[in-house]
Design a protein around this motif. Structure first.
Motif, PDB file in Angstrom:
ATOM      1  N   UNK A  98      19.570  90.873   2.585  1.00  0.00           N
ATOM      2  CA  UNK A  98      19.475  91.313   1.191  1.00  0.00           C
ATOM      3  C   UNK A  98      20.834  91.707   0.610  1.00  0.00           C
ATOM      4  N   UNK A  99      21.905  91.579   1.376  1.00  0.00           N
ATOM      5  CA  UNK A  99      23.219  91.953   0.853  1.00  0.00           C
ATOM      6  C   UNK A  99      23.589  91.197  -0.435  1.00  0.00           C
ATOM      7  N   UNK A 100      23.305  89.881  -0.553  1.00  0.00           N
ATOM      8  CA  UNK A 100      23.594  89.220  -1.837  1.00  0.00           C
ATOM      9  C   UNK A 100      22.814  89.825  -2.998  1.00  0.00           C
ATOM     10  N   UNK A 101      21.561  90.231  -2.742  1.00  0.00           N
ATOM     11  CA  UNK A 101      20.771  90.855  -3.793  1.00  0.00           C
ATOM     12  C   UNK A 101      21.335  92.222  -4.165  1.00  0.00           C
ATOM     13  N   UNK A 102      21.753  92.991  -3.150  1.00  0.00           N
ATOM     14  CA  UNK A 102      22.368  94.291  -3.413  1.00  0.00           C
ATOM     15  C   UNK A 102      23.623  94.100  -4.270  1.00  0.00           C
ATOM     16  N   UNK A 103      24.435  93.104  -3.920  1.00  0.00           N
ATOM     17  CA  UNK A 103      25.653  92.823  -4.698  1.00  0.00           C
ATOM     18  C   UNK A 103      25.283  92.468  -6.143  1.00  0.00           C
ATOM     19  N   UNK A 104      24.264  91.643  -6.315  1.00  0.00           N
ATOM     20  CA  UNK A 104      23.807  91.248  -7.648  1.00  0.00           C
ATOM     21  C   UNK A 104      23.334  92.457  -8.448  1.00  0.00           C
ATOM     22  N   UNK A 105      22.595  93.353  -7.805  1.00  0.00           N
ATOM     23  CA  UNK A 105      22.096  94.542  -8.498  1.00  0.00           C
ATOM     24  C   UNK A 105      23.242  95.477  -8.872  1.00  0.00           C
ATOM     25  N   UNK A 153      32.478  96.371   2.298  1.00  0.00           N
ATOM     26  CA  UNK A 153      33.151  95.521   1.324  1.00  0.00           C
ATOM     27  C   UNK A 153      32.606  95.765  -0.075  1.00  0.00           C
ATOM     28  N   UNK A 154      31.306  96.084  -0.176  1.00  0.00           N
ATOM     29  CA  UNK A 154      30.725  96.415  -1.477  1.00  0.00           C
ATOM     30  C   UNK A 154      31.393  97.647  -2.078  1.00  0.00           C
ATOM     31  N   UNK A 155      31.726  98.628  -1.217  1.00  0.00           N
ATOM     32  CA  UNK A 155      32.421  99.819  -1.714  1.00  0.00           C
ATOM     33  C   UNK A 155      33.733  99.427  -2.382  1.00  0.00           C
ATOM     34  N   UNK A 211      20.056  86.066  -6.555  1.00  0.00           N
ATOM     35  CA  UNK A 211      20.388  85.165  -5.448  1.00  0.00           C
ATOM     36  C   UNK A 211      19.197  84.932  -4.535  1.00  0.00           C
ATOM     37  N   UNK A 212      19.247  83.810  -3.830  1.00  0.00           N
ATOM     38  CA  UNK A 212      18.262  83.557  -2.790  1.00  0.00           C
ATOM     39  C   UNK A 212      18.508  84.542  -1.649  1.00  0.00           C
ATOM     40  N   UNK A 213      17.480  84.800  -0.854  1.00  0.00           N
ATOM     41  CA  UNK A 213      17.634  85.687   0.304  1.00  0.00           C
ATOM     42  C   UNK A 213      18.026  84.833   1.491  1.00  0.00           C
ATOM     43  N   UNK A 214      19.286  84.925   1.901  1.00  0.00           N
ATOM     44  CA  UNK A 214      19.778  84.068   2.976  1.00  0.00           C
ATOM     45  C   UNK A 214      21.012  84.663   3.612  1.00  0.00           C
ATOM     46  N   UNK A 222      20.055 109.755  -4.292  1.00  0.00           N
ATOM     47  CA  UNK A 222      21.436 110.078  -3.930  1.00  0.00           C
ATOM     48  C   UNK A 222      22.284 110.125  -5.183  1.00  0.00           C
ATOM     49  N   UNK A 223      23.400 110.831  -5.098  1.00  0.00           N
ATOM     50  CA  UNK A 223      24.390 110.798  -6.167  1.00  0.00           C
ATOM     51  C   UNK A 223      25.155 109.477  -6.150  1.00  0.00           C
ATOM     52  N   UNK A 224      25.086 108.745  -5.037  1.00  0.00           N
ATOM     53  CA  UNK A 224      25.735 107.443  -4.920  1.00  0.00           C
ATOM     54  C   UNK A 224      24.813 106.343  -5.440  1.00  0.00           C
ATOM     55  N   UNK A 225      25.375 105.240  -5.924  1.00  0.00           N
ATOM     56  CA  UNK A 225      24.525 104.159  -6.423  1.00  0.00           C
ATOM     57  C   UNK A 225      23.824 103.370  -5.327  1.00  0.00           C
ATOM     58  N   UNK A 226      24.280 103.539  -4.067  1.00  0.00           N
ATOM     59  CA  UNK A 226      23.697 102.760  -2.972  1.00  0.00           C
ATOM     60  C   UNK A 226      23.585 103.619  -1.720  1.00  0.00           C
TER      61      UNK A 226
END
Length: 251
Positions: A206-213, A35-37, A222-225, A11-15
């Motif tokens: 996996x949202x915390x991991x996505x935020x971290x990436x 919220x990530x956006x 982050x832990x997966x939780x 994608x042209x988008x990062x996520x």
């Protein structure tokens, strides 16, 4: 954006975020993903994945009082379904979101085509359409198998309902079906699924991991939780049948 029918992981988008209207877990992931956006100043590439729940959870149908009137499920499948809905409703209560279990398993492909159409009409229309469709479907107030009903929600969201119907009758259905056929071979099989830097992450945990990436992988991963409670869960929804590719739903 890239042609989703040809590039399910690009994608042209990062996520990229894959959703299905009939998944409660995808519903519960929608706002945290949005919220990530805002936090990163990005545009998420929202895409449909139309689940075939009976392929892995069997099928069933209930009446308006919740009594099972038809079932093609094993006891183990029923156990999985009941736990999954208990889990989804628990998180929904924490977020003050109303979720009623559907009385059958819906074919959500018309809504998937509408997602593709509203993307073409702009991010404001798409966001409004997602909000209206998810909220009303999970309050049992929306027939997503009726194209005219789906078109009416497109109009209410500020889009072109007649344009959606024409899209559905032609290239929209074809684009949707090509995308579904391309997803499983590359490892996208359930919702919500995130794709970032070509990496696939399945489940809202996996949202915390996505935020971290997205933040440049600064600091330890982050832990997966979950953000409010810990639980491991594997699935999706109660009820009838849907003519769509196999898939699974997760938190």
């Amino acid at each position: 954006m890239a042609d989703v029918a040809l590039h399910p992981l690009e994608s042209d988008s990062p996520l990229i975020c894959y959703l299905d209207i009939k998944s409660p877990y995808a519903y519960l992931a929608k706002d945290p993903t949005r919220q990530l956006e805002r936090d990163f100043g990005i545009e998420v590439d929202w895409r449909p994945l139309t689940l075939n729940i009976p392929s892995f959870l069997g099928s069933a149908r209930t009446d308006k009082k919740g009594k099972v009137v038809e079932s093609k499920r094993s006891p183990r499948q029923w156990q999985s379904v009941r736990y999954a809905y208990m889990d989804a409703k628990r998180y929904a209560r924490l977020k003050d979101i109303l979720v009623y279990g559907p009385q059958k398993i819906w074919d959500s492909s018309l809504a998937g085509v509408a997602m593709l159409w509203t993307k073409r009409e702009g991010r404001t229309v798409l966001a409004r359409w997602l909000d209206l469709t998810y909220e009303r479907f999970w309050q049992r107030d929306l027939d997503i198998e009726d194209a005219d009903v789906v078109a009416a929600i497109v109009r209410e969201a500020g889009g072109d309902g007649d344009g959606y119907l024409a899209f559905l009758a032609g290239e929209g259905r074809e684009e949707h079906d090509r995308l579904q056929a391309a997803l499983h071979p590359v490892g996208v099989f359930g919702v919500p699924t995130y794709v970032i830097d070509g990496e696939i992450l399945f489940g809202r945990e996996h949202l915390p991991t996505v935020r971290w990436m997205l933040g440049g992988r600064d600091g330890p991963a982050p832990d997966i939780a979950y953000d409010s409670f810990d639980v491991a869960v594997a699935v999706s929804a109660p009820a009838e049948t849907a003519n769509a590719p196999e898939g699974r739903a997760r938190p």
